[in-house]
Design an enzyme around this catalytic site. Structure first.
Site, PDB file in Angstrom:
ATOM      1  N   MET A 206     -90.741 -83.507 -66.547  1.00 13.47           N
ATOM      2  CA  MET A 206     -89.332 -82.784 -66.400  1.00 13.47           C
ATOM      3  C   MET A 206     -88.663 -82.620 -67.792  1.00 13.47           C
ATOM      4  O   MET A 206     -89.138 -83.478 -68.989  1.00 13.47           O
ATOM      5  CB  MET A 206     -88.658 -83.347 -65.327  1.00 13.47           C
ATOM      6  CG  MET A 206     -89.232 -83.651 -63.983  1.00 13.47           C
ATOM      7  SD  MET A 206     -88.113 -84.216 -62.915  1.00 13.47           S
ATOM      8  CE  MET A 206     -86.753 -83.200 -62.803  1.00 13.47           C
ATOM      9  N   HIS A 207     -87.738 -81.900 -67.881  1.00 13.94           N
ATOM     10  CA  HIS A 207     -86.825 -81.906 -68.600  1.00 13.94           C
ATOM     11  C   HIS A 207     -87.039 -81.410 -70.480  1.00 13.94           C
ATOM     12  O   HIS A 207     -86.006 -81.244 -71.029  1.00 13.94           O
ATOM     13  CB  HIS A 207     -86.043 -83.192 -69.100  1.00 13.94           C
ATOM     14  CG  HIS A 207     -85.785 -83.930 -67.926  1.00 13.94           C
ATOM     15  ND1 HIS A 207     -84.658 -83.569 -66.844  1.00 13.94           N
ATOM     16  CD2 HIS A 207     -86.448 -85.244 -67.343  1.00 13.94           C
ATOM     17  CE1 HIS A 207     -84.668 -84.429 -66.018  1.00 13.94           C
ATOM     18  NE2 HIS A 207     -85.535 -85.361 -66.109  1.00 13.94           N
TER      19      HIS A 207
ATOM     20  N   ASP B 176     -92.820 -82.777 -61.983  1.00 15.69           N
ATOM     21  CA  ASP B 176     -93.737 -83.898 -61.722  1.00 15.69           C
ATOM     22  C   ASP B 176     -93.193 -84.839 -60.382  1.00 15.69           C
ATOM     23  O   ASP B 176     -93.927 -85.210 -59.448  1.00 15.69           O
ATOM     24  CB  ASP B 176     -94.339 -84.703 -62.807  1.00 15.69           C
ATOM     25  CG  ASP B 176     -93.264 -85.250 -63.622  1.00 15.69           C
ATOM     26  OD1 ASP B 176     -91.995 -85.374 -63.257  1.00 15.69           O
ATOM     27  OD2 ASP B 176     -93.494 -86.168 -64.490  1.00 15.69           O
TER      28      ASP B 176
HETATM   29  C1  XUL Z   1     -87.576 -87.695 -64.389  1.00 13.94           C
HETATM   30  C2  XUL Z   1     -87.939 -88.046 -65.845  1.00 13.94           C
HETATM   31  C3  XUL Z   1     -89.569 -88.262 -65.838  1.00 13.94           C
HETATM   32  C4  XUL Z   1     -90.450 -87.382 -66.115  1.00 13.94           C
HETATM   33  C5  XUL Z   1     -91.752 -87.845 -66.406  1.00 13.94           C
HETATM   34  O1  XUL Z   1     -86.096 -87.275 -64.634  1.00 13.94           O
HETATM   35  O2  XUL Z   1     -87.375 -87.716 -66.759  1.00 13.94           O
HETATM   36  O3  XUL Z   1     -89.809 -88.945 -64.610  1.00 13.94           O
HETATM   37  O4  XUL Z   1     -90.401 -86.348 -65.268  1.00 13.94           O
HETATM   38  O5  XUL Z   1     -92.845 -86.948 -66.297  1.00 13.94           O
END
Ligand code: XUL
Length: 499
Positions: free
Chosen positions: A81-82, A239
């Site tokens: 993410m992000h 994910d």
């Molecule tokens: C959720 C986060 C992590 C990433 C890892 O906020 O930053 O779990 O998604 O892939």
């Protein structure tokens, strides 16, 4: 027969999973790519590496499955993410992607809080954390203004890979929620937040549901992978959303613990108008109009990976984890805090760093391994406690990710969480959730819940053992003191990092 492929764009590798209509895994492949850590707190990847690794992993999974690629009907995605992927003219990538575990943006987080005040929580449902996308956009705007001036669009990691496979631009709600730019309950980009930071509406990709069809494969991608051009590509999800789908966390009352590079404890929520006061992340689910609340340990599996690479490079994870069987709860009086890259939950602190406390001359590699595993799990217990405190009655969790591969660690989770831990029959992490989105998109099932009934089978339940649970309750009380005890020293040590 008919197959679907789930693609999970992780932080260390991309994983592809070829699944049949019964949810049986017919092939699995993964391709690694590097992480660039140019300075302390920096974590970047090259989006082109993701694309090339994904193509290679698609070819490999088809080869491994030995099935006719012509029978693959749908493909979907899960992704870290992000991460900020910034595109310029002609959708050219302008710089390396800045990832979820990059913590350079503390100043921008303070700016966001000062500018938006309580509107941030009211609209975006989350507080400003370094890993989220808006602070990254503001960082580039401030530190690389010439580059930012060329930006035409931003995408999230898996959305960029999907674009390269289909030629279609789209973002979906579960990943959009992690940008701090989404009106989470209203399911639209927040003009209010974008406007407050002078971000043009043209920077935002159109929003679709996770299960939406986004298009088909580009002819050159079909040619290179051997997949038919008519394969339908579905948007996919973040994910954690896909991990939840794959683990069957699709109804109120369901919770999972996922230990990948990061670790999360995540509970399903079916309403968008709840308020966790920013203590937990609150995001849209991959199931339409559903949500989830979660706490995040930034360096979960990553702590173990770092430990292995640094202190036992010759050992495999299995060999290392055998140390769990040679030691007792408490690792002979050794505690570890997993703050290698700062922390998110419950301590949103980019400056804190990890500690081993209580080292004794008798300690050997197995004690340290156990302390790392326990430290990761203690940290997740803190997220679990916040969820419980917010009214989630959690007596059992489905465990997924690397942490679910070792049975001693699963039992340790049950003892330390004081809850039943369910292990899945075929634990495939978020890639399975992505495959399930494709399976539903192809019309194999009417709902994700129906699909989960067929695809997600629980193999075994680990129950807390009273004696060990008591011991962990005592150790947990000590563990919780370590953040406060080490914060000030770590803040002062920060100036020496990277030198
Ligand atoms: C959720 C986060 C992590 C990433 C890892 O906020 O930053 O779990 O998604 O892939």
């Amino acid at each position: 027969m008919g197959y679907v492929i789930g693609i999970d764009l992780g932080t260390s590798a991309v994983k592809t999973l070829l699944v049949d209509r019964e949810g049986r895994v017919r092939g699995e492949a993964s391709e690694a790519y590097p992480l660039f850590q140019e300075k302390p707190g920096y974590n970047e990847q090259n989006p082109e590496h993701w694309v090339q690794a994904t193509l290679a992993a698609l070819k490999a999974v088809i080869r491994e499955a030995g099935t006719d690629p012509g029978e693959v009907e749908g493909v979907s995605f899960s992704g870290q993410m992000h991460g900020l992927v910034l595109l310029g003219e002609g959708n050219r990538v302008l710089r390396n992607a800045i990832l979820w575990n990059d913590t350079r943006t503390t100043e921008e987080c303070r700016e966001i809080e000062a500018t938006l005040g309580e509107r941030l929580l009211a609209v975006a449902k989350n507080r400003a954390l370094e890993g989220f996308t808006l602070p990254k956009l503001l960082w580039v705007k401030r530190h690389e203004p010439e580059l930012f001036a060329q930006a035409k669009l931003f995408l999230l990691p898996k959305d960029y890979v999907r674009f390269r496979l289909t030629g279609r631009i789209a973002c979906e709600y579960s990943d959009a929620a992690g940008t701090l730019l989404l009106d989470v309950a209203g399911k639209r980009w927040s003009g209010e937040i974008a406007g407050a930071f002078g971000l043009s509406p043209s920077l935002f990709a159109p929003l679709v549901e996770s299960g939406a069809s986004v298009g088909t494969l580009l002819p050159e991608v079909a040619r290179e992978t051997g997949l038919p051009e008519k394969v339908t590509v579905f948007a996919g999800g973040a994910d954690n959303a896909c991990g939840a789908i794959g683990a069957g966390i699709l109804s109120e009352g369901e919770t999972m613990v996922s230990i990948g590079s990061s670790g999360v404890v995540l509970s399903y929520v079916d309403r968008g108008d709840v308020d966790y006061g920013g203590k937990l992340h609150f995001f849209n689910h991959g199931k339409a109009d559903a949500f989830y609340a979660m706490g995040v340990t930034l360096a979960a599996g990553y702590s173990l990976q770092w430990f292995k690479e640094t202190f036992a490079p010759g050992a495999s994870f299995d060999e290392l984890l055998r140390g769990l069987d040679e030691t007792a709860p408490g690792a002979g009086g050794l505690l570890f805090t997993p703050y290698l890259v700062g922390e998110r939950t419950p301590h949103a602190d980019a400056t804190i760093r990890a500690s081993f406390v209580g080292m004794d001359a008798s300690h050997r590699l197995p004690h340290f391994t156990r302390a790392v595993v326990e430290g990761i799990t203690f940290s997740l217990r803190e997220s679990l406690d916040i969820l419980r405190g917010a009214g989630h009655d959690i007596r059992s969790l489905v465990s997924i990710g690397g942490g679910a591969k070792n049975e001693t660690w699963l039992q340790l989770q049950a003892d330390l969480f004081d809850a039943d831990i369910h292990k899945l029959e075929s634990e495939q992490g978020p890639a399975m959730g992505a495959a399930m989105l494709a399976a539903c998109g192809c019309g194999w099932f009417a709902t994700l819940n129906d699909c989960a009934e067929r695809f997600t089978r629980r193999a075994r339940t680990f129950r807390p053992r009273p004696e060990q649970a008591r011991r962990y309750a005592e150790l947990y009380a000590l563990y919780k003191r370590l953040y406060g005890d080490t914060r000030e020293v770590n803040a002062q040590l920060a100036v020496y990092r990277g030198s």
